[in-house]
Design an enzyme around this catalytic site. Structure first.
Site, PDB file in Angstrom:
ATOM      1  N   HIS A   1       0.779  -1.240   0.000  1.00 38.72           N
ATOM      2  CA  HIS A   1       0.000   0.000   0.000  1.00 38.72           C
ATOM      3  C   HIS A   1       0.809   1.287   0.000  1.00 38.72           C
ATOM      4  O   HIS A   1       0.235   2.376  -0.065  1.00 38.72           O
ATOM      5  CB  HIS A   1      -0.960   0.002   1.197  1.00 38.72           C
ATOM      6  N   HIS A   2       2.133   1.203   0.094  1.00 35.24           N
ATOM      7  CA  HIS A   2       2.965   2.420   0.067  1.00 35.24           C
ATOM      8  C   HIS A   2       3.421   2.784  -1.347  1.00 35.24           C
ATOM      9  O   HIS A   2       4.094   3.808  -1.524  1.00 35.24           O
ATOM     10  CB  HIS A   2       4.188   2.248   0.961  1.00 35.24           C
ATOM     11  N   ALA A   3       3.105   1.959  -2.340  1.00 36.36           N
ATOM     12  CA  ALA A   3       3.497   2.268  -3.713  1.00 36.36           C
ATOM     13  C   ALA A   3       2.571   3.323  -4.298  1.00 36.36           C
ATOM     14  O   ALA A   3       1.350   3.146  -4.317  1.00 36.36           O
ATOM     15  CB  ALA A   3       3.472   0.999  -4.560  1.00 36.36           C
TER      16      ALA A   3
END
Length: 344
Positions: A185-187
């Site tokens: 989810h940090h991309a």
């Protein structure tokens, strides 16, 4: 720790075997990888009742077990023993689920088709994707991701996206499915961060929407870190609701705006966490009425996690998984579960 959650999901279904149709394989146990397995067990139990309300989709035959997705590439990259990212845990989760009888090999699904460029570029900048696939990433960009580039890493990244998409497709078919990895989810659209390169949750939601398999998707993120990349990607897309319950005083330092962000202070324990998460989920399920929930069930909320700063116990995380799955089941919404973060 991640296995423990997967098992919790499975174990939850086991303890609830008195309910007709609950898969037998949901009875199993362990610890770090055990937490991941526990979580899967919980997810598995809620499937039957949840999908009973989706008459337009076929339900899995009783006793066949919840679909579990795995790919050998999940743990293929070799990292130094001192590296913060636990690359080997995904294979270990899979092995423990089988060794402890939590699942049977007949329940395991391996993605065969990797995501297409069109799928990846539906949520990511084409130049960013090309640079990663071809090994042209700048040093500072890979440093921000936190992983060394290699062809094996490319294979692993694509396999994880494929697995996440397959898990969602299986959830739509059977009411529930669990991946033994996933939750990057940090991309962001044009950069990677925090061990996340391609946002598998975003690619999956966008692909299912493009295919018209769903009209609305809820990305329910209970990882201890805000799902900043997912929030930024879908900031202007009303078809995707991003809900993140995370520790406010934690990575990333610069937060994005989800459709609903709940930033918890450090030190929050089981009771308060469960109350907040349950209220948020119920509210969004009622107001947004999604066709599918993509559930990032990070176990870095655990008191022993070095990067978490919250104080959930094993029992609290077990209750969290049961609570999430039972609520989705009550509302008749299919759930696809993903491992998320966990670093101790």
């Amino acid at each position: 720790m991640r296995f423990h959650i997967t098992r919790t999901i499975v174990k939850h279904f086991r303890s609830s075997a008195v309910v007709e149709g609950i898969p037998h394989f949901l009875q199993g146990e362990d610890h770090r990888a055990g937490r991941g397995a526990s979580r899967l067990a919980t997810l598995l139990h809620t499937t039957t009742n949840a999908h009973a309300k989706h008459q337009d989709r076929p339900c899995a035959p009783p006793g066949k077990g919840v679909p579990v997705v795995y790919h050998p590439a999940y743990s293929a990259p070799q990292l130094p023993a001192s590296h913060r990212f636990p690359m080997g845990v995904f294979k270990r989760i899979y092995e423990l689920l089988l060794q402890r009888g939590v699942i049977h090999s007949t329940q395991v699904h391996v993605p065969r088709a990797m995501p297409t460029l069109a799928m990846l570029e539906s949520v990511h900048c084409p130049k960013y994707i090309a640079n990663f696939l071809q090994g042209n990433m700048k040093e500072d960009a890979m440093r921000r991701i936190g992983l060394p580039w290699s062809e094996v890493l490319v294979e692993r990244t694509l396999a994880e996206v494929a697995g996440t998409l397959l898990t969602a497709e299986l959830a739509l078919l059977h009411g529930i499915a669990c991946n033994t990895a996933g939750g990057t989810h940090h991309a962001h659209r044009d950069l990677g961060s925090g061990f996340c390169i391609i946002n598998d949750l975003a690619v999956t939601a966008a692909t299912l929407l493009m295919r018209k398999e769903v009209s609305r998707v809820l990305i329910f993120d209970l990882d201890v870190h805000q799902g900043d990349g997912t929030a930024a990607i879908f900031e202007s897309d009303p078809r995707v609701f991003t809900l993140s319950v995370h520790c406010g005083d934690n990575f990333p330092a610069r937060k994005q705006r989800s459709d609903l962000d709940i930033a918890l202070p450090r030190g929050v324990q089981d009771e308060e966490y469960l109350r907040v998460a349950d209220n948020a989920l119920r509210s969004v399920l009622d107001s947004f009425r999604p066709d599918l929930v993509l559930y990032d069930a990070g176990v870095d909320t655990h008191v022993s996690d070095a990067l978490g700063f919250l104080e959930m116990t094993d029992g609290g995380i077990y209750k969290r998984e049961r609570q999430v799955l039972a609520t989705c089941a009550e509302k008749g919404v299919p759930v696809a579960g993903y491992v998320g973060g966990g670093y101790s």
